[in-house]
Design a protein around this motif. Structure first.
Motif, short mmCIF file in Angstrom:
data_model
loop_
_atom_site.label_atom_id
_atom_site.label_comp_id
_atom_site.label_asym_id
_atom_site.label_seq_id
_atom_site.Cartn_x
_atom_site.Cartn_y
_atom_site.Cartn_z
N THR A 103 17.13 -13.90 11.25
CA THR A 103 18.33 -14.11 12.05
C THR A 103 18.34 -15.50 12.67
O THR A 103 19.40 -15.99 13.08
CB THR A 103 18.43 -13.07 13.17
N ASN A 104 17.16 -16.14 12.73
CA ASN A 104 17.10 -17.48 13.32
C ASN A 104 15.81 -18.16 12.86
O ASN A 104 14.73 -17.60 13.04
CB ASN A 104 17.14 -17.37 14.85
N SER A 106 14.74 -21.14 13.95
CA SER A 106 14.21 -22.04 14.98
C SER A 106 12.87 -21.51 15.48
O SER A 106 12.75 -20.35 15.85
CB SER A 106 15.19 -22.15 16.15
N VAL A 109 13.20 -20.23 19.00
CA VAL A 109 13.76 -18.87 19.10
C VAL A 109 12.70 -17.83 18.74
O VAL A 109 12.65 -16.74 19.34
CB VAL A 109 15.01 -18.72 18.22
N GLU A 131 25.09 -14.49 24.66
CA GLU A 131 24.96 -15.50 23.60
C GLU A 131 26.26 -16.27 23.45
O GLU A 131 27.35 -15.69 23.56
CB GLU A 131 24.53 -14.85 22.28
N HIS A 133 28.14 -19.27 20.91
CA HIS A 133 28.11 -20.05 19.68
C HIS A 133 29.46 -20.73 19.46
O HIS A 133 30.41 -20.50 20.20
CB HIS A 133 27.79 -19.15 18.48
N SER A 142 25.74 -12.30 17.65
CA SER A 142 24.94 -13.04 16.67
C SER A 142 23.76 -12.20 16.20
O SER A 142 23.31 -11.27 16.89
CB SER A 142 24.42 -14.33 17.30
N THR A 144 20.78 -13.20 16.11
CA THR A 144 19.69 -13.44 17.06
C THR A 144 19.79 -12.50 18.25
O THR A 144 18.80 -11.93 18.70
CB THR A 144 19.72 -14.90 17.53
N GLY A 173 24.37 -22.99 19.98
CA GLY A 173 23.73 -21.68 20.12
C GLY A 173 22.91 -21.57 21.40
O GLY A 173 21.96 -22.32 21.60
N ARG A 195 21.56 -28.28 15.48
CA ARG A 195 21.19 -27.34 14.43
C ARG A 195 19.93 -27.78 13.67
O ARG A 195 19.48 -27.08 12.77
CB ARG A 195 22.35 -27.17 13.44
N PHE A 198 17.00 -25.34 13.35
CA PHE A 198 17.22 -24.27 12.36
C PHE A 198 16.94 -24.79 10.96
O PHE A 198 16.33 -24.12 10.13
CB PHE A 198 18.66 -23.76 12.43
#
Length: 225
Positions: A103-104, A106, A109, A131, A133, A142, A144, A173, A195, A198
């Motif tokens: 889901t993410n 990063s 995260v 959240e 976005h 999301s 996440t 995000g 981003r 990510f």
């Protein structure tokens, strides 16, 4: 490695840029060039080490199915398709393909996920998630935020966790986990400034997946990168 990036949106384009800077060869296709996974054939994927998908939920299912059927490897940053996961896992097993999804991607995260699991161990608190976005993000809440909720509920089964989703401008995000009692409030927050985190995570995931067969969620392997 030679990577094929599916999706030329903001995140997909950044993934391609990061991959090139890390020394990889990159090809990219947008949805119009790959309608219903039509470009994902054996001749077109010859020499491609890993495919990276940042498209849409419907397109991702078709892309994953086509890639795994050929015994190839795919990293999927698209969310909203997980109802199809059992079917796709079965294809990966039959064809010795490789699927890594999350889901993410990063790393920050991923640390938030672990801190949330620790926070969820305290009793006597009400939990909520907020959240934010960009307005073009298709799914709400999301992926996440859903993962954060699942983490809390895995520690405290049956607990209610409200998710508040906002879509504002070009926000990259933000996720805030709040634990509130009669006496205090605890918050965990991750705010993406761009981003790029990510994209870096997705490329590192592709580097890890190369030459492997099986199915993994990014949370399972990110600390092996």
């Amino acid at each position: 490695m030679l990577l094929l990036v599916l999706g030329k949106g903001k995140t997909g384009s950044l993934v391609a840029e990061v991959a090139r800077k890390r020394g990889h060869g990159v090809r990219a296709l947008d949805i119009n060039e790959n309608q219903h996974a039509s470009a994902l054939t054996a001749p077109n994927l010859a020499g491609v080490d890993v495919i990276i998908d940042f498209t849409t939920p419907d397109a991702a299912v078709e892309n994953i199915r086509a890639v795994l059927a050929l015994g190839c490897r795919i990293v999927v940053g698209t969310t909203g398709w997980y109802a199809h996961l059992p079917e796709l896992k079965a294809i990966a097993e039959r064809r010795s393909g490789g699927l890594l999804y999350g889901t993410n991607f990063s790393i920050g995260v991923q640390k938030l996920f672990r801190l949330t699991a620790e926070l969820a161990c305290i009793e006597g608190y009400k939990f909520s998630i907020r959240e934010t976005h960009h307005t073009s993000k298709l799914d709400a809440p999301s992926g996440t935020a859903i993962t954060l909720k699942q983490i809390i509920q895995s520690v405290q089964p049956g607990i209610e966790v409200r998710i508040d989703s906002q879509r504002v401008g070009d926000a990259n995000g933000e996720h805030i986990v709040t634990a509130k009692s009669e006496h205090d409030v605890i918050e965990l927050r991750h705010d993406a400034h761009s981003r790029r985190s990510f994209a870096i995570g997705a490329v590192r995931a592709a580097e890890w997946l190369c030459s492997k067969s099986g199915v993994w969620e990014f949370r399972e392997i990110f600390d092996k990168l």
